[in-house]
Design an enzyme around this catalytic site. Structure first.
Site, PDB file in Angstrom:
ATOM      1  N   ARG A  91     -26.792 -16.741 -42.525  1.00 31.21           N
ATOM      2  CA  ARG A  91     -25.661 -15.962 -42.010  1.00 31.21           C
ATOM      3  C   ARG A  91     -26.192 -14.760 -41.262  1.00 31.21           C
ATOM      4  O   ARG A  91     -27.160 -14.132 -41.692  1.00 31.21           O
ATOM      5  CB  ARG A  91     -24.705 -15.499 -43.114  1.00 31.21           C
ATOM      6  CG  ARG A  91     -23.522 -14.660 -42.559  1.00 31.21           C
ATOM      7  CD  ARG A  91     -22.364 -14.510 -43.543  1.00 31.21           C
ATOM      8  NE  ARG A  91     -21.839 -15.817 -43.891  1.00 31.21           N
ATOM      9  CZ  ARG A  91     -21.980 -16.400 -45.076  1.00 31.21           C
ATOM     10  NH1 ARG A  91     -22.601 -15.760 -46.045  1.00 31.21           N
ATOM     11  NH2 ARG A  91     -21.507 -17.596 -45.307  1.00 31.21           N
ATOM     12  N   SER A 104       0.842  -1.190   0.000  1.00 29.13           N
ATOM     13  CA  SER A 104       0.000   0.000   0.000  1.00 29.13           C
ATOM     14  C   SER A 104       0.882   1.247   0.000  1.00 29.13           C
ATOM     15  O   SER A 104       1.973   1.247   0.561  1.00 29.13           O
ATOM     16  CB  SER A 104      -0.897  -0.006   1.246  1.00 29.13           C
ATOM     17  OG  SER A 104      -1.477   1.265   1.446  1.00 29.13           O
TER      18      SER A 104
END
Length: 444
Positions: free
Chosen positions: A314, A275
């Site tokens: 398609r 941190s």
């Protein structure tokens, strides 16, 4: 180039992307694969006697040497809604007119794009298998090493009964073994060519159509898939496998996150992130990213099922939806496996803390085992009633469960002996050995 996804970000690429997987997912990989299919299609058609052999050889050579810049194909892709027309134009431009007229003969754009996708999926599957096997080996080694370590088994987030930590690790391992089995079963359905022509009938290739399809599959090292333009079940099956794989890794990483909490402290990762303002922290980054990938993939699986809904022979929209989804899933899986292997290389086990946590709340975690031990010398209902009262007193006071049991029953239980029984009794040994045997069978 516009960068929107963290997968493509220079800032996040080391954290949220994977270079090896990217080799088979980037624009260059798609273009190489599509050109390979065009070249092999021409050779297959010549072998079948459909086009001149000289033209096929020239087409294959041009396809192998052509390296178009993706940007040069972008305008054509935007206009046609698919990159093949622009790519075919570039390939034809590299050939004399007499040979160029045989490029892409009788095929349709989707044939080339889908077969190229399958070729790249085959490479990614090899990568996944390699990483899965390495993950399985690492977990098997850990399970074997920790089979004699007791840890609190937890149900619905609460301590339940003690169990072998090695067995817990084996439970993380088991679904990965099943994932290898599923992948092997999936391959024949997925790794197949697409060659259907305009509406899937391959009519333009006449009586050579079926033969051309078989030869193309052989040359590409794939199964002969014929036409699956609008039948996308195999890709959706792959999507499901990817979701299952990252889900199994995500379950494991979620356990890691819970066990690595400061208050629990049963494991930690030596490569954890620091941190900026709290130097004591060691954030389990690998586990966090694995869990994020699991959640991301789970959401995409449902969208891939939506992409099955192609209209007639398609679909432009459903097909395009796949382009958005499947690459993300493939990358997410590679990223999760990469972080999993990194985590396994840096995991640290704290048996002392595990033993300490077992002693929390004055030993009430041993209540089930104590009940069955007392039932050796009294009716089980009586033993259960006695333990219920003792647990209540232990939870609200300072006395240990076993001291309370001795006070109420005159039976002094031995915690060390009970711990050994919890490790050796039941199915732990047999089931753990079975999983390890399966895991060792995956090793070269």
């Amino acid at each position: 180039m516009i960068q929107v996804s963290p997968f493509d970000s220079g800032l996040y690429q080391t954290l949220l992307s994977d270079t090896e997987a990217g080799r088979w997912l980037n624009d260059q990989a798609q273009i190489r694969a599509m050109l390979r299919v065009e070249g092999e299609l021409a050779e297959a058609q010549a072998e079948a006697g459909l086009i001149p052999a000289e033209a096929a050889s020239a087409i294959a050579a041009a396809a192998a040497s052509l390296v178009p810049d993706p940007d040069s194909l972008a305008a054509g892709t935007a206009s046609a809604g698919v990159p093949i027309p622009a790519l075919v134009k570039a390939l034809k431009a590299a050939l004399p007119a007499e040979q160029a007229r045989w490029v892409h003969f009788g095929a349709t754009s989707q044939d080339i794009v889908d077969t190229a996708l399958v070729l790249n999926c085959a490479e990614l599957i090899t990568l996944f298998e390699s990483r899965l096997k390495a993950m399985i080996t690492a977990l098997a080694d850990l399970a074997d090493a920790q089979r004699g370590t007791l840890v609190a088994g937890r149900t619905r987030t609460q301590q339940a009964v003690p169990m072998s930590f090695g067995f817990k690790v084996a439970q993380w391992l088991s679904p990965l073994l099943r994932q290898l089995e599923r992948l092997e079963e999936l391959k024949p359905r997925l790794l197949k060519t697409q060659l259907g022509g305009a509406v899937g009938t391959l009519a333009a290739m006449g009586d050579k159509a079926d033969l051309c399809g078989q030869i193309l599959a052989r040359r590409l090292g794939l199964g002969c898939g014929n036409n699956w333009h609008t039948q996308r079940d195999s890709l959706v099956e792959l999507s499901g496998w990817l979701g299952l794989c990252t889900g199994a890794l995500g379950k494991m990483s979620q356990d890691w996150l819970l066990m690595a909490q400061t208050e629990v402290g049963e494991i930690r990762f030596s490569n954890g992130g620091a941190s900026s303002t709290m130097p004591q922290k060691c954030n389990p980054v690998n586990a966090e990213i694995m869990l994020a990938m699991a959640r991301h993939n789970a959401g995409l699986v449902g969208q891939m099922h939506q992409a099955m809904l192609h209209e007639h022979e398609r679909s432009g929209s459903s097909w395009a939806q796949e382009w958005l989804l499947l690459p993300q899933q493939l990358m997410s899986t590679a990223v999760a496996l990469k972080h999993g292997l990194d985590a396994m290389a840096h995991i640290e086990i704290n048996p002392t803390r595990m033993l300490h946590n077992l002693g929390a709340f004055n030993g009430v975690i041993y209540a089930e085992a104590a009940t069955f031990e007392l039932a050796r010398s009294m009716p089980r209902d009586q033993a259960a009633s006695l333990l219920k009262q003792a647990c209540s007193e232990a939870m609200s006071g300072d006395a240990h469960l076993f001291d309370l049991v001795a006070r109420h029953s005159g039976v002094q239980l031995d915690v060390t002996q009970m711990q050994q029984r919890l490790l050796s009794d039941g199915a732990t040994t047999a089931w753990l050995d079975a999983v390890l045997q399966q895991a060792r069978a995956q090793q070269p």
